[in-house]
Design an enzyme around this catalytic site. Structure first.
Site, mmCIF file in Angstrom:
data_model
loop_
_atom_site.group_PDB
_atom_site.id
_atom_site.type_symbol
_atom_site.label_atom_id
_atom_site.label_comp_id
_atom_site.label_asym_id
_atom_site.label_seq_id
_atom_site.Cartn_x
_atom_site.Cartn_y
_atom_site.Cartn_z
ATOM 1 N N GLN A 37 -10.943 -4.298 -1.051
ATOM 2 C CA GLN A 37 -10.324 -3.168 -0.349
ATOM 3 C C GLN A 37 -9.749 -2.135 -1.308
ATOM 4 O OE1 GLN A 37 -7.962 -5.861 2.478
ATOM 5 N NE2 GLN A 37 -8.358 -4.049 3.724
ATOM 6 N N HIS B 94 -9.067 -13.550 7.647
ATOM 7 C CA HIS B 94 -9.420 -12.127 7.587
ATOM 8 C C HIS B 94 -9.682 -11.716 6.134
ATOM 9 C CE1 HIS B 94 -8.708 -7.797 8.974
ATOM 10 N NE2 HIS B 94 -8.639 -7.695 7.659
ATOM 11 N N GLU B 95 -8.795 -12.137 5.215
ATOM 12 C CA GLU B 95 -8.936 -11.742 3.801
ATOM 13 C C GLU B 95 -10.150 -12.409 3.153
ATOM 14 O OE1 GLU B 95 -7.314 -9.266 3.087
ATOM 15 O OE2 GLU B 95 -5.875 -9.446 4.700
ATOM 16 N N CYS C 233 -6.717 -3.733 10.220
ATOM 17 C CA CYS C 233 -7.220 -3.807 8.851
ATOM 18 C C CYS C 233 -6.858 -2.513 8.141
ATOM 19 C CB CYS C 233 -8.741 -3.999 8.873
ATOM 20 S SG CYS C 233 -9.466 -4.108 7.231
ATOM 21 N N LEU C 234 -6.326 -2.614 6.928
ATOM 22 C CA LEU C 234 -5.945 -1.415 6.175
ATOM 23 C C LEU C 234 -7.164 -0.553 5.860
ATOM 24 C CD1 LEU C 234 -3.276 -2.955 3.770
ATOM 25 C CD2 LEU C 234 -2.873 -1.551 5.794
ATOM 26 N N HIS D 18 -13.178 -10.581 3.905
ATOM 27 C CA HIS D 18 -13.377 -9.400 3.053
ATOM 28 C C HIS D 18 -14.131 -9.773 1.773
ATOM 29 C CE1 HIS D 18 -11.403 -6.019 4.947
ATOM 30 N NE2 HIS D 18 -10.272 -6.665 5.111
ATOM 31 N N GLY E 93 -1.745 -8.260 4.439
ATOM 32 C CA GLY E 93 -2.718 -8.875 3.546
ATOM 33 C C GLY E 93 -3.583 -7.789 2.937
#
Ligand code: NI
Length: 174
Positions: free
Chosen positions: A52, A132-133, A90-91, A136, A47
């Site tokens: 991000q 999670h997204e 997480c990226l 963000h 994702g």
């Protein structure tokens, strides 16, 4: 298409509330979605939210089975209590993992990549990724949801210690 630079924890763009997308059919939005999909796949993530990649807009992409889907201006409804514990990466926080509590099942609505209204339900990993997204988009990182800081660490160390943590990125980072 282009691979975009991913903001890491510490960058202020990850802490702000993102703005709604006004025109999802704008070619700039289409290009952003394509670039985000390519960036996510390149990073082996599951994702990726626009903040991000330094764009404070309310949209994210995620791996939907074999394909990649986009959700614009998402609205989630939690359909279960926030008590499903699972490992998350997480990226924007590379190399680390934590056990985070999420709702097992959610309802979602928003617009797809074509600007069409979509709604549905998701559970398990898909529900986790969407929570999670969406976090963000509200400036929330999983580190802000730690219920047990001992369940937070480097994947490499946890794997070495044989803790139950996903070893491959596609199982985790988003
Ligand atoms: Ni993330």
């Amino acid at each position: 298409m282009a691979i975009l630079k991913i903001a890491r924890m510490g960058h202020p763009v990850l802490l702000q509330r993102a703005e709604p997308v006004v025109d999802p059919t704008d070619p700039e939005i289409q290009r952003l979605i394509n670039d985000m999909a390519e960036t996510m796949l390149d990073a082996q993530g599951i994702g990726l939210a626009a903040p991000q990649v330094h764009v404070p807009l309310r949209l994210f992409v995620w791996r939907n089975g074999p394909g990649v889907s986009a959700l614009i201006n998402p609205e989630l409804t939690l359909l279960d209590p926030v008590e499903d514990v699972g490992w998350e990466g997480c990226l924007s926080i590379p190399g680390l993992r934590a056990a985070i509590r999420r709702s097992h099942r959610i309802g979602f609505r928003g617009l797809d990549a074509e600007g069409q209204e979509v709604e549905g339900e998701a559970e398990g990993l898909a529900a986790r990724v969407m929570q999670h997204e969406t976090d963000h988009l509200d400036g929330i990182l999983y580190t802000m949801r730690l219920h047990d800081p001992r369940l937070f660490g480097f994947v490499e160390e946890m794997s070495r210690a044989e803790r139950d943590v996903p070893k491959e990125k596609p199982d985790g980072s988003a």
